[in-house]
Design a protein around this motif. Structure first.
Motif, PDB file in Angstrom:
ATOM      1  N   LYS A  27       0.896  -0.850   0.256  1.00  0.00           N
ATOM      2  CA  LYS A  27       0.645  -0.401  -0.087  1.00  0.00           C
ATOM      3  C   LYS A  27       0.904   2.032   0.105  1.00  0.00           C
ATOM      4  CE  LYS A  27      -3.646  -2.116   2.544  1.00  0.00           C
ATOM      5  NZ  LYS A  27      -4.601  -1.616   3.906  1.00  0.00           N
ATOM      6  N   ASN A  28       2.134   1.170   0.684  1.00  0.00           N
ATOM      7  CA  ASN A  28       3.162   2.216   0.957  1.00  0.00           C
ATOM      8  C   ASN A  28       3.463   2.291  -0.449  1.00  0.00           C
ATOM      9  OD1 ASN A  28       1.979   2.416   3.672  1.00  0.00           O
ATOM     10  ND2 ASN A  28       4.095   2.164   3.852  1.00  0.00           N
ATOM     11  N   TYR A  29       4.173   1.547  -0.869  1.00  0.00           N
ATOM     12  CA  TYR A  29       4.636   1.802  -2.466  1.00  0.00           C
ATOM     13  C   TYR A  29       3.912   2.473  -3.277  1.00  0.00           C
ATOM     14  CZ  TYR A  29       5.893   0.780  -6.988  1.00  0.00           C
ATOM     15  OH  TYR A  29       6.119   0.100  -8.494  1.00  0.00           O
ATOM     16  N   ASP A  76       6.745  -9.306  -5.901  1.00  0.00           N
ATOM     17  CA  ASP A  76       5.020  -8.794  -6.916  1.00  0.00           C
ATOM     18  C   ASP A  76       4.832  -8.044  -7.511  1.00  0.00           C
ATOM     19  OD1 ASP A  76       6.493 -11.703  -8.723  1.00  0.00           O
ATOM     20  OD2 ASP A  76       4.654 -12.413  -7.823  1.00  0.00           O
ATOM     21  N   HIS A  77       4.965  -6.896  -6.248  1.00  0.00           N
ATOM     22  CA  HIS A  77       4.265  -5.929  -6.052  1.00  0.00           C
ATOM     23  C   HIS A  77       4.413  -4.913  -6.680  1.00  0.00           C
ATOM     24  CE1 HIS A  77       0.515  -8.469  -5.511  1.00  0.00           C
ATOM     25  NE2 HIS A  77       1.745  -9.746  -4.565  1.00  0.00           N
ATOM     26  N   VAL A  78       6.151  -4.689  -5.965  1.00  0.00           N
ATOM     27  CA  VAL A  78       6.748  -3.201  -5.553  1.00  0.00           C
ATOM     28  C   VAL A  78       8.173  -3.500  -6.937  1.00  0.00           C
ATOM     29  CG1 VAL A  78       6.500  -3.226  -2.838  1.00  0.00           C
ATOM     30  CG2 VAL A  78       8.507  -4.016  -4.285  1.00  0.00           C
ATOM     31  N   ASP A  79       8.144  -2.493  -6.781  1.00  0.00           N
ATOM     32  CA  ASP A  79       9.506  -2.192  -7.860  1.00  0.00           C
ATOM     33  C   ASP A  79      11.460  -3.027  -7.085  1.00  0.00           C
ATOM     34  OD1 ASP A  79      10.095  -0.071  -5.472  1.00  0.00           O
ATOM     35  OD2 ASP A  79      10.788   1.633  -7.159  1.00  0.00           O
ATOM     36  N   ILE A  80      11.177  -3.747  -6.671  1.00  0.00           N
ATOM     37  CA  ILE A  80      12.490  -4.321  -6.096  1.00  0.00           C
ATOM     38  C   ILE A  80      12.967  -4.882  -7.417  1.00  0.00           C
ATOM     39  CG2 ILE A  80      11.383  -6.439  -4.968  1.00  0.00           C
ATOM     40  CD1 ILE A  80      14.126  -5.827  -3.243  1.00  0.00           C
ATOM     41  N   GLN A  81      14.194  -4.678  -7.606  1.00  0.00           N
ATOM     42  CA  GLN A  81      14.584  -5.482  -8.783  1.00  0.00           C
ATOM     43  C   GLN A  81      15.117  -6.763  -8.367  1.00  0.00           C
ATOM     44  OE1 GLN A  81      15.725  -3.846 -11.116  1.00  0.00           O
ATOM     45  NE2 GLN A  81      14.720  -2.191  -9.673  1.00  0.00           N
ATOM     46  N   THR A  97       8.362 -18.703  -3.939  1.00  0.00           N
ATOM     47  CA  THR A  97       6.635 -18.332  -3.936  1.00  0.00           C
ATOM     48  C   THR A  97       5.872 -17.285  -2.837  1.00  0.00           C
ATOM     49  OG1 THR A  97       6.982 -20.630  -5.225  1.00  0.00           O
ATOM     50  CG2 THR A  97       4.559 -19.285  -4.881  1.00  0.00           C
ATOM     51  N   TYR A  98       5.839 -17.747  -1.929  1.00  0.00           N
ATOM     52  CA  TYR A  98       5.533 -17.186  -0.470  1.00  0.00           C
ATOM     53  C   TYR A  98       5.911 -15.391  -0.856  1.00  0.00           C
ATOM     54  CZ  TYR A  98       4.817 -14.762   4.185  1.00  0.00           C
ATOM     55  OH  TYR A  98       4.525 -14.268   4.842  1.00  0.00           O
ATOM     56  N   MET A  99       7.194 -14.651  -1.072  1.00  0.00           N
ATOM     57  CA  MET A  99       8.005 -13.884  -0.898  1.00  0.00           C
ATOM     58  C   MET A  99       7.365 -13.074  -2.292  1.00  0.00           C
ATOM     59  SD  MET A  99       8.772 -13.527   1.631  1.00  0.00           S
ATOM     60  CE  MET A  99       9.469 -11.753   0.870  1.00  0.00           C
ATOM     61  N   ASN A 100       7.416 -13.816  -3.722  1.00  0.00           N
ATOM     62  CA  ASN A 100       7.172 -13.324  -4.774  1.00  0.00           C
ATOM     63  C   ASN A 100       5.342 -13.102  -4.520  1.00  0.00           C
ATOM     64  OD1 ASN A 100       9.014 -13.543  -5.197  1.00  0.00           O
ATOM     65  ND2 ASN A 100       8.971 -15.605  -6.922  1.00  0.00           N
ATOM     66  N   HIS A 101       4.617 -13.530  -4.025  1.00  0.00           N
ATOM     67  CA  HIS A 101       3.269 -13.617  -4.361  1.00  0.00           C
ATOM     68  C   HIS A 101       3.167 -12.443  -3.097  1.00  0.00           C
ATOM     69  CE1 HIS A 101      -1.141 -14.339  -3.991  1.00  0.00           C
ATOM     70  NE2 HIS A 101      -1.037 -14.526  -2.559  1.00  0.00           N
ATOM     71  N   SER A 142      10.311   3.933  -2.499  1.00  0.00           N
ATOM     72  CA  SER A 142      10.642   2.880  -3.272  1.00  0.00           C
ATOM     73  C   SER A 142      11.919   1.759  -2.813  1.00  0.00           C
ATOM     74  CB  SER A 142      11.408   2.869  -4.772  1.00  0.00           C
ATOM     75  OG  SER A 142      11.808   2.804  -5.651  1.00  0.00           O
ATOM     76  N   PHE A 143      11.439   0.411  -3.828  1.00  0.00           N
ATOM     77  CA  PHE A 143      12.066  -0.494  -3.168  1.00  0.00           C
ATOM     78  C   PHE A 143      13.290  -0.801  -4.220  1.00  0.00           C
ATOM     79  CE2 PHE A 143       7.832  -1.299  -0.820  1.00  0.00           C
ATOM     80  CZ  PHE A 143       8.959  -1.125  -0.395  1.00  0.00           C
ATOM     81  N   ARG A 144      13.286   0.355  -5.467  1.00  0.00           N
ATOM     82  CA  ARG A 144      14.201   0.492  -6.244  1.00  0.00           C
ATOM     83  C   ARG A 144      15.567  -0.459  -5.871  1.00  0.00           C
ATOM     84  NH1 ARG A 144      13.788   0.702 -11.556  1.00  0.00           N
ATOM     85  NH2 ARG A 144      11.742   1.758 -11.644  1.00  0.00           N
ATOM     86  N   HIS A 145      16.026   0.634  -4.819  1.00  0.00           N
ATOM     87  CA  HIS A 145      17.263   0.160  -4.609  1.00  0.00           C
ATOM     88  C   HIS A 145      17.528  -0.518  -3.701  1.00  0.00           C
ATOM     89  CE1 HIS A 145      18.464   3.165  -8.004  1.00  0.00           C
ATOM     90  NE2 HIS A 145      17.709   4.193  -6.817  1.00  0.00           N
ATOM     91  N   ALA A 146      16.677  -1.233  -3.117  1.00  0.00           N
ATOM     92  CA  ALA A 146      16.916  -2.586  -1.700  1.00  0.00           C
ATOM     93  C   ALA A 146      17.458  -3.235  -2.187  1.00  0.00           C
ATOM     94  CB  ALA A 146      15.831  -1.739  -1.207  1.00  0.00           C
ATOM     95  N   LYS A 147      17.837  -4.174  -1.445  1.00  0.00           N
ATOM     96  CA  LYS A 147      18.650  -5.681  -1.173  1.00  0.00           C
ATOM     97  C   LYS A 147      17.177  -6.188  -0.395  1.00  0.00           C
ATOM     98  CE  LYS A 147      23.028  -4.851  -3.385  1.00  0.00           C
ATOM     99  NZ  LYS A 147      23.352  -3.359  -3.142  1.00  0.00           N
ATOM    100  N   SER A 148      17.643  -7.578  -0.872  1.00  0.00           N
ATOM    101  CA  SER A 148      16.971  -8.802   0.957  1.00  0.00           C
ATOM    102  C   SER A 148      17.539  -9.721   0.728  1.00  0.00           C
ATOM    103  CB  SER A 148      15.149  -8.491   0.581  1.00  0.00           C
ATOM    104  OG  SER A 148      15.130  -9.448  -0.021  1.00  0.00           O
TER     105      SER A 148
END
Length: 244
Positions: free
Chosen positions: A49-51, A90-95, A82-86, A57-63
C-alpha cells in the motif's frame, strides 16, 4: 529492547510497515532481512500500500530471506520464494535479482549455505531483520538444542515445527523434514531486529524469550543481547508481559 503492544492487527501491521518504510526513505539502498509465515503477511500488505501510494520505492533495496525448505520443487506453492513473490516482490519495484532466498534444491546444500553467507557479506550489514518466533522458541529455523550454529546451515526440523507448518500442506507427510536457515550469528549481526508475534498461543514463549534466561534451549532468548531489538506484539501475544 523496546516493546510495543497493539490493540488491533491493523495497528501492528501499520507500525511494522512504518518502520521499514522509514528506513528505506532515509536509506534507499537498505539491506532487508525478511521472514515468511503467517506473521508478517499483514506488514507486507501495508508495504505494498505504501508503495502504491508513492511513499516508498524498493528500487535500490536488497533483501535476504531467513530460510527455505529443502526439497520442494521449483515454483511449489509453499516454497518461501513463492511466498515472497506473492506477498511482496511481485507488487513493488524491487529488482528481482536483488532478492535472495536460499536454494533448497541446490545440488550441494552445504555449498549453497556458504555461498549465501558470502552474498550477505558482500551486500554489507543487514539494516533491518524481521523475525517471528516458533512455539518452541526457534527463530528462522534455528531449533532449540545444546548448541546453535553461527552461519547459514541445513537443519532437520523438529516434530513440533513440522506440525505447526502442516496447516499449509495437504498432510504432515508433505511437510519437508529439512530446511536451510540463516544462523544465529547472521541474524544477530543485523543493525536492527523487529520481532513480530501474534496470538495467545505465543504468549508463554514470548515471556520466556524476552525475560527468561538466555539459553540455546530457547534460541529467541539470545535476542535479549541485541542492542536494537524492537518487539511488536498484539494484545494476546503480550498478555504474559503485563507484570513485567
Amino acid at each position: 529492547m523496546i516493546i510495543h503492544v497493539f490493540n488491533s492487527q491493523q495497528e501492528l501491521n501499520q507500525a511494522g510497515a512504518g518502520i521499514i518504510t522509514a528506513l528505506i526513505q532515509t536509506k534507499p539502498d537498505a539491506v532487508l532481512g525478511l521472514a515468511t509465515g503467517g506473521t508478517p503477511v499483514g506488514i507486507y500488505e501495508e508495504l505494498v500500500k505504501n508503495y502504491n501510494a508513492a511513499r516508498v520505492s524498493f528500487r535500490h533495496a536488497k533483501s535476504f530471506n531467513l530460510d527455505e525448505y529443502v526439497g520442494l520443487p521449483d515454483g511449489h506453492s509453499e516454497s518461501y520464494r513463492t511466498y515472497m513473490n506473492h506477498h511482496l516482490f511481485d507488487h513493488v519495484d524491487i529488482q528481482m535479482e536483488e532478492t535472495h532466498v536460499p536454494n533448497g534444491n541446490a545440488d550441494d546444500v552445504d555449498e549453497e549455505c556458504e555461498e549465501y553467507d558470502a552474498m550477505m557479506a558482500d551486500a554489507g550489514q543487514v539494516d533491518l531483520q524481521i523475525l517471528g518466533i516458533g512455539h518452541n522458541g526457534h527463530i528462522g529455523f534455528n531449533e532449540p538444542g545444546r548448541e546453535l550454529t553461527a552461519g547459514t546451515h541445513r537443519v532437520e526440523l523438529k516434530a513440533e515445527t513440522r506440525e505447526a507448518n502442516a496447516r499449509y500442506f495437504p498432510s504432515i507427510d508433505e511437510v519437508p523434514t529439512h530446511a536451510i536457515t540463516m544462523g544465529i550469528a547472521s541474524i544477530m549481526k543485523a543493525k536492527q531486529i523487529i520481532l513480530i508475534v501474534r496470538g495467545a498461543d505465543k504468549a508463554e514463549i514470548v515471556e520466556r524469550a524476552l525475560f527468561g534466561p538466555i539459553t540455546t534451549d530457547c534460541p529467541a532468548s539470545l535476542l535479549q543481547a541485541h542492542p536494537n531489538l524492537v518487539v511488536l506484539l498484539d494484545n494476546e501475544a503480550g498478555s504474559g508481559l503485563i507484570e513485567q
